[in-house]
Design an enzyme around this catalytic site. Structure first.
Site, PDB file in Angstrom:
ATOM      1  N   HIS A   1       0.826  -1.207   0.000  1.00 38.74           N
ATOM      2  CA  HIS A   1       0.000   0.000   0.000  1.00 38.74           C
ATOM      3  C   HIS A   1       0.858   1.254   0.000  1.00 38.74           C
ATOM      4  O   HIS A   1       2.079   1.206   0.222  1.00 38.74           O
ATOM      5  CB  HIS A   1      -0.967   0.016   1.186  1.00 38.74           C
ATOM      6  CG  HIS A   1      -0.299   0.061   2.541  1.00 38.74           C
ATOM      7  ND1 HIS A   1       0.359   1.175   3.016  1.00 38.74           N
ATOM      8  CD2 HIS A   1      -0.228  -0.862   3.539  1.00 38.74           C
ATOM      9  CE1 HIS A   1       0.813   0.943   4.237  1.00 38.74           C
ATOM     10  NE2 HIS A   1       0.476  -0.289   4.576  1.00 38.74           N
TER      11      HIS A   1
ATOM     12  N   CYS B   1       3.456  -4.437   6.768  1.00 39.75           N
ATOM     13  CA  CYS B   1       3.049  -4.248   5.380  1.00 39.75           C
ATOM     14  C   CYS B   1       4.228  -3.771   4.532  1.00 39.75           C
ATOM     15  O   CYS B   1       5.256  -3.352   5.055  1.00 39.75           O
ATOM     16  CB  CYS B   1       1.907  -3.235   5.288  1.00 39.75           C
ATOM     17  SG  CYS B   1       0.321  -3.865   5.880  1.00 39.75           S
TER      18      CYS B   1
END
Length: 315
Positions: free
Chosen positions: A243, A261
């Site tokens: 992301h 992440c």
């Protein structure tokens, strides 16, 4: 899922693996809306012992899938004779392939190929349910999938880069920041990104991520966070995404600072989101935390011999 989320890195507020839903065709009418352990009686009085509740991914008119995509079949009740059911499940592709089914529960079976699917082809799944003994009230079910481009991304958490290859050629090199590590739970550093072969499972243009996975829900707690994160592509059930970085751009390409992440530049994250298909391959290297094969669609973590052991058929 509670156990998985407890060991997550970036935690989304929405349910894992967001994906479009649609009814199974053409046999949806023969499937009871609520799973039942007993046979279903059709208007003609015939008994159905087993039907299909869901097939993933969607059909060729709805989405194109990546070369790593699995076929996930969920039945409407527990399957007692797995070998008999598996024997009536067919997968045909325009390009030759070798594949096998693996049962992961009493109701769910997954098809994976030995090597990645070849891109730009059609794959036909057929369940010949009417041929099952005592299942004469059922209808055969089929779904055709469309394989898109061959997207394979390689994330090096030590060099802080993500190289995206499309159809064998390097399309983009994106500076990233992966999990920094440092939070140990049950012997696992849950702040580390998992190393292994991930598959993209879904994507959202804006995903809400919170600190609730850590048990932190009080806004007054200094560890609390609730952020709207752009261009989020999910790669595991335990909360890992590729992301856009929420600020902190100075760390991209330099050091690992995330909760697990893969953070990317705004331009890089948006580009990756745009090309991402469910079933695309994302290989992550460089961390001591290994991706578990049943964390999301991480079925490529098992070698071919291991995978085939999950089949109910002898050959």
């Amino acid at each position: 899922m509670v156990a998985l989320v407890a060991a997550t890195a970036c935690a989304a507020e929405s349910a894992p693996a967001p994906r479009p839903q649609a009814s199974v065709v053409p046999a949806a009418a023969a499937v009871a809306p609520t799973p039942s352990p007993s046979p279903t009686e059709t208007p003609s009085g015939k008994k159905i012992k087993v039907g299909i509740a869901d097939i993933t991914p969607m059909g060729e008119k709805t989405e194109k899938v990546g070369v790593g995509f699995p076929i996930i079949v969920t039945f409407d009740r527990d399957v007692k004779d797995k070998a008999a059911v598996e024997a009536v499940l067919d997968v045909e592709s325009e390009e030759p392939h070798e594949g096998a089914w693996r049962w992961v529960s009493a109701r769910k079976v997954i098809y994976r190929t030995k090597t990645y699917w070849k891109p730009y082809q059609k794959v036909l799944f057929t369940a010949r349910l009417a041929e099952l003994p005592g299942n004469t009230g059922a209808k055969n079910v089929s779904r055709r999938f469309a394989v898109g481009a061959k997207n394979i991304s390689v994330v090096d958490t030590r060099k802080h880069t993500m190289k995206v290859y499309r159809n064998g050629k390097l399309a983009k090199k994106i500076p990233i920041s992966a999990g920094r590590g440092g939070l140990i739970r049950n012997g696992v550093d849950v702040y580390l990104t998992t190393s292994g072969v991930h598959l993209t499972m879904g994507k959202k243009a804006m995903e809400t991520m919170t600190s609730s996975w850590m048990g932190v829900t009080d806004p007054k707690d200094p560890r609390y966070y609730k952020e709207e994160i752009p261009w989020a592509v999910r790669i595991s059930d335990s909360g890992e995404y590729v992301h856009q970085s929420a600020g902190y751009y100075q760390y991209l390409g330099v050091s690992n600072q995330s909760h697990g992440c893969v953070r990317a530049t705004p331009a890089g994250a948006k580009w990756f989101y745009t090309i991402a298909q469910r079933g695309d391959v994302v290989k992550i290297t460089g961390t001591k935390r290994k991706l578990q094969w049943n964390n999301g669609w991480s079925y490529w973590q098992l070698n071919w011999t291991q995978w085939k052991k999950g089949s109910a058929l002898k050959s």
